[in-house]
Design a protein around this motif. Structure first.
Motif, PDB file in Angstrom:
ATOM      1  N   ALA A 115       0.822  -1.215   0.000  1.00 46.92           N
ATOM      2  CA  ALA A 115       0.000   0.000   0.000  1.00 46.92           C
ATOM      3  C   ALA A 115       0.856   1.266   0.000  1.00 46.92           C
ATOM      4  N   GLY A 116       2.156   1.115  -0.277  1.00 43.81           N
ATOM      5  CA  GLY A 116       3.013   2.284  -0.419  1.00 43.81           C
ATOM      6  C   GLY A 116       3.666   2.784   0.845  1.00 43.81           C
ATOM      7  N   VAL A 117       3.530   2.047   1.958  1.00 41.57           N
ATOM      8  CA  VAL A 117       4.184   2.453   3.199  1.00 41.57           C
ATOM      9  C   VAL A 117       5.662   2.059   3.122  1.00 41.57           C
ATOM     10  N   THR A 118       6.530   3.024   3.316  1.00 40.07           N
ATOM     11  CA  THR A 118       7.969   2.749   3.311  1.00 40.07           C
ATOM     12  C   THR A 118       8.569   2.831   4.704  1.00 40.07           C
ATOM     13  N   CYS A 119       7.822   3.402   5.651  1.00 39.54           N
ATOM     14  CA  CYS A 119       8.346   3.583   7.006  1.00 39.54           C
ATOM     15  C   CYS A 119       7.239   3.369   8.027  1.00 39.54           C
ATOM     16  N   PHE A 120       7.528   2.573   9.042  1.00 32.55           N
ATOM     17  CA  PHE A 120       6.580   2.308  10.129  1.00 32.55           C
ATOM     18  C   PHE A 120       7.111   2.851  11.456  1.00 32.55           C
ATOM     19  N   GLY A 121       6.208   3.382  12.260  1.00 31.34           N
ATOM     20  CA  GLY A 121       6.455   3.623  13.674  1.00 31.34           C
ATOM     21  C   GLY A 121       5.688   2.544  14.408  1.00 31.34           C
ATOM     22  N   ASP A 122       6.336   1.412  14.660  1.00 29.42           N
ATOM     23  CA  ASP A 122       5.629   0.229  15.131  1.00 29.42           C
ATOM     24  C   ASP A 122       5.840  -0.006  16.622  1.00 29.42           C
ATOM     25  N   ILE A 123       4.739  -0.138  17.337  1.00 27.57           N
ATOM     26  CA  ILE A 123       4.787  -0.437  18.770  1.00 27.57           C
ATOM     27  C   ILE A 123       4.506  -1.918  18.967  1.00 27.57           C
ATOM     28  N   GLY A 124       5.397  -2.597  19.703  1.00 30.25           N
ATOM     29  CA  GLY A 124       5.213  -4.021  19.899  1.00 30.25           C
ATOM     30  C   GLY A 124       5.536  -4.483  21.300  1.00 30.25           C
ATOM     31  N   ARG A 125       4.617  -5.233  21.899  1.00 28.24           N
ATOM     32  CA  ARG A 125       4.912  -5.903  23.156  1.00 28.24           C
ATOM     33  C   ARG A 125       6.036  -6.914  22.934  1.00 28.24           C
ATOM     34  N   PHE A 126       6.014  -7.507  21.718  1.00 28.03           N
ATOM     35  CA  PHE A 126       7.088  -8.402  21.291  1.00 28.03           C
ATOM     36  C   PHE A 126       7.887  -7.673  20.207  1.00 28.03           C
ATOM     37  N   VAL A 324      -7.459  -2.349   8.117  1.00 25.11           N
ATOM     38  CA  VAL A 324      -6.557  -2.230   6.973  1.00 25.11           C
ATOM     39  C   VAL A 324      -5.373  -1.344   7.329  1.00 25.11           C
ATOM     40  N   CYS A 325      -4.270  -1.590   6.655  1.00 28.35           N
ATOM     41  CA  CYS A 325      -3.108  -0.714   6.767  1.00 28.35           C
ATOM     42  C   CYS A 325      -2.987   0.018   5.436  1.00 28.35           C
ATOM     43  N   ASP A 326      -3.667   1.137   5.311  1.00 30.88           N
ATOM     44  CA  ASP A 326      -3.723   1.891   4.061  1.00 30.88           C
ATOM     45  C   ASP A 326      -3.689   3.376   4.411  1.00 30.88           C
ATOM     46  N   ILE A 327      -2.528   3.985   4.263  1.00 32.91           N
ATOM     47  CA  ILE A 327      -2.381   5.385   4.668  1.00 32.91           C
ATOM     48  C   ILE A 327      -3.115   6.336   3.737  1.00 32.91           C
ATOM     49  N   LEU A 328      -3.337   5.948   2.491  1.00 37.20           N
ATOM     50  CA  LEU A 328      -4.177   6.784   1.626  1.00 37.20           C
ATOM     51  C   LEU A 328      -5.616   6.804   2.122  1.00 37.20           C
ATOM     52  N   GLU A 329      -6.127   5.650   2.542  1.00 39.66           N
ATOM     53  CA  GLU A 329      -7.465   5.611   3.146  1.00 39.66           C
ATOM     54  C   GLU A 329      -7.492   6.473   4.405  1.00 39.66           C
ATOM     55  N   GLU A 330      -6.418   6.396   5.184  1.00 35.84           N
ATOM     56  CA  GLU A 330      -6.334   7.178   6.420  1.00 35.84           C
ATOM     57  C   GLU A 330      -6.341   8.663   6.110  1.00 35.84           C
ATOM     58  N   ALA A 331      -5.624   9.051   5.052  1.00 35.22           N
ATOM     59  CA  ALA A 331      -5.550  10.460   4.676  1.00 35.22           C
ATOM     60  C   ALA A 331      -6.919  10.991   4.261  1.00 35.22           C
ATOM     61  N   VAL A 383       6.981   6.050  -3.636  1.00 36.31           N
ATOM     62  CA  VAL A 383       5.820   5.240  -3.979  1.00 36.31           C
ATOM     63  C   VAL A 383       5.272   5.754  -5.304  1.00 36.31           C
ATOM     64  N   ALA A 384       4.887   4.840  -6.168  1.00 37.08           N
ATOM     65  CA  ALA A 384       4.246   5.195  -7.433  1.00 37.08           C
ATOM     66  C   ALA A 384       2.805   4.708  -7.394  1.00 37.08           C
ATOM     67  N   ILE A 385       1.885   5.611  -7.691  1.00 38.09           N
ATOM     68  CA  ILE A 385       0.455   5.311  -7.663  1.00 38.09           C
ATOM     69  C   ILE A 385      -0.071   5.332  -9.095  1.00 38.09           C
ATOM     70  N   GLY A 386      -0.638   4.213  -9.527  1.00 34.03           N
ATOM     71  CA  GLY A 386      -1.223   4.146 -10.855  1.00 34.03           C
ATOM     72  C   GLY A 386      -2.473   5.012 -10.956  1.00 34.03           C
ATOM     73  N   LEU A 387      -2.654   5.630 -12.121  1.00 36.17           N
ATOM     74  CA  LEU A 387      -3.775   6.567 -12.319  1.00 36.17           C
ATOM     75  C   LEU A 387      -4.641   6.171 -13.503  1.00 36.17           C
ATOM     76  N   SER A 406      -8.151   7.623  -4.877  1.00 35.69           N
ATOM     77  CA  SER A 406      -7.189   6.516  -4.920  1.00 35.69           C
ATOM     78  C   SER A 406      -7.101   5.836  -3.565  1.00 35.69           C
ATOM     79  N   THR A 407      -6.617   4.609  -3.577  1.00 32.83           N
ATOM     80  CA  THR A 407      -6.358   3.864  -2.346  1.00 32.83           C
ATOM     81  C   THR A 407      -5.004   3.177  -2.474  1.00 32.83           C
ATOM     82  N   GLY A 408      -4.621   2.491  -1.423  1.00 30.29           N
ATOM     83  CA  GLY A 408      -3.380   1.739  -1.459  1.00 30.29           C
ATOM     84  C   GLY A 408      -3.371   0.667  -2.525  1.00 30.29           C
ATOM     85  N   ARG A 409      -4.536   0.244  -2.975  1.00 23.06           N
ATOM     86  CA  ARG A 409      -4.607  -0.784  -4.012  1.00 23.06           C
ATOM     87  C   ARG A 409      -4.198  -0.259  -5.379  1.00 23.06           C
ATOM     88  N   ASN A 410      -4.069   1.058  -5.494  1.00 23.53           N
ATOM     89  CA  ASN A 410      -3.593   1.645  -6.747  1.00 23.53           C
ATOM     90  C   ASN A 410      -2.079   1.773  -6.794  1.00 23.53           C
TER      91      ASN A 410
END
Length: 428
Positions: A115-126, A324-331, A383-387, A406-410
């Protein structure tokens, strides 16, 4: 030297470029501009034309829980009851094997890459699972090792020792792409002494910090008035915990946590005074509007954060609470919710949420000197998004087309440090 050309390039740090190009050599961007100018400056470069597409900086997911990916939809039947949701979440996570958690984190990282995410700020108990997932998938990020349930001051020394053992083990395996931080989970699950010790360690050792804060009415009631479902939990397990009788943000400032300039996740229930404290301490916010709305927690004052100059990124939270993990949807959701909030003062633009999805997230995580915009010298995280889809046509405003059509699926290509980590073969 590699050159990618497309109908549109959005550097984020400048205006969109029609018939644009990005040149990168190894891991870094060498040039960005019109295709004609970039190609003429690098005549021997390998050129690939993506055609009807837009090239942007890679999306930054500033708040995730990759290790919970396989719990997608499993708790939706109790999400109306936050107490039950939390209890069942912890029970389900405890039932997972170490390999289950590793697999879940990797699945989440791969979903983000697609979905075009290149960087995560990930919180994990593990935390090890998130670290391994980002490394295996070729992604960038900060893995914040989370505390266990540790609200009792009497065990703070042992709690800190256990946490730092995990952190130091992870830090030994940091790479140029993946760093490690700490996450004291929340104001009601971490003791005041442990919070103070973690904040001090963060400041002295320059350890990135992320904290869930001001997320729900249950949390706010517990912190500000001393009531709520967690009082029953404390009593059941003989935990010594006293309410500070102030807002979560005031409490974090009182303990010195805000002085460590943490990345605060959620901040749904914050007053003007809270926002001033966040600004005054130089803290940042990971805005998670879809997760907040799915729980019915409310709508954070997104445009107020931006207008006050707070570094704000977007976060998916876990797919156990967002699906879902889709930052375009989030935006898109962030823009629409901000416009529709009862006390909204102005409209959030497509350009503003695109910035939050990229450079804003990089700023919130302290990585904006490396990523978040397409500029010479910065890392080639793209990230490249198809149009080409009919639902995206016609394109009269490229920023609006990306955010609202658009969404991450693009996404057709995801690149981290010059290396392709996702490629849509159907777009060859």
């Amino acid at each position: 030297m590699k050159i990618l050309t497309a109908d549109h390039v959005l550097p984020i740090s400048g205006d969109p470029i029609s018939e644009g190009a990005v040149a990168f050599d190894d891991a870094a961007v060498a040039a960005v501009g019109t295709a004609e100018s970039v190609k003429s400056n690098y005549p021997g470069a390998d050129v690939e034309d993506l055609g009807k597409a837009a090239i942007l900086p890679g999306f930054v997911n500033a708040h995730s829980h990759l290790e919970l990916t396989t719990l997608r939809g499993k708790l939706d039947h109790v999400e109306h009851d936050f107490r039950t949701w939390l209890i069942e979440l912890n029970a389900d996570r405890a039932a997972m094997s170490e390999q289950d958690i590793e697999n879940a984190a990797l699945l989440g990282a791969l979903e983000g890459a697609r979905a075009g995410v290149t960087c995560f700020g990930d919180i994990g108990r593990f935390g090890r699972a998130g670290l391994n997932a980002l490394k295996q998938s070729g992604l960038r990020g900060i893995v914040y090792q989370e505390t266990e349930f540790s609200p009792d001051n009497r065990t703070s020394e042992a709690d800190l020792a256990a946490l730092m053992d995990k952190f130091n083990s992870l830090r030994a395996d940091e790479t140029g792409l993946v760093r490690v931080g700490l996450s004291p989970h929340s104001p009601f699950t971490v003791s005041s002494r442990l919070f103070e010790a973690i904040a001090q360690a963060s400041i002295i050792e320059k350890i990135p910090l992320s904290v869930h804060a001001a997320e729900s009415s249950e949390e706010f009631g517990l912190l500000s008035e001393g009531h709520g479902f967690f009082t029953e939990v404390f009593e059941k397990f003989d935990v010594e915990w006293a309410s500070p009788l102030c807002s979560p943000i005031q409490y974090l400032e009182r303990l010195g946590v805000l002085s460590a300039r943490p990345l605060l996740a959620h901040c749904v229930l914050v007053s003007d005074d809270d926002i001033k404290r966040i600004v005054g301490n130089g803290a940042a916010i990971a805005h998670c509007p879809r997760s907040n709305a799915k729980f019915g927690h409310g709508f954070a004052p997104f445009e107020h954060f931006l207008d006050e100059g707070i570094p704000v990124g977007l976060g998916s939270d876990s797919v156990a609470s967002n699906n879902v993990c889709d930052i375009l949807e989030e935006a898109r959701f962030a823009a629409l919710v901000a416009r529709n909030r009862p006390d909204s003062k102005r409209f959030i633009s497509a350009r503003e949420v695109l910035r939050a999805a990229t450079l804003g997230g990089a700023e919130a995580m302290g990585l904006n000197d490396q990523i978040g915009s397409i500029e010479p010298g910065k890392q080639a995280d793209l990230v490249a998004i198809g149009l080409e889809h009919s639902a995206q046509q016609p394109i009269n405003d490229i920023e609006s087309a990306i955010v609202f059509s658009s969404t991450g699926r693009n996404v057709i290509r995801t690149i981290v440090a010059g290396r392709t980590v996702f490629f849509a073969e159907s777009h060859c």
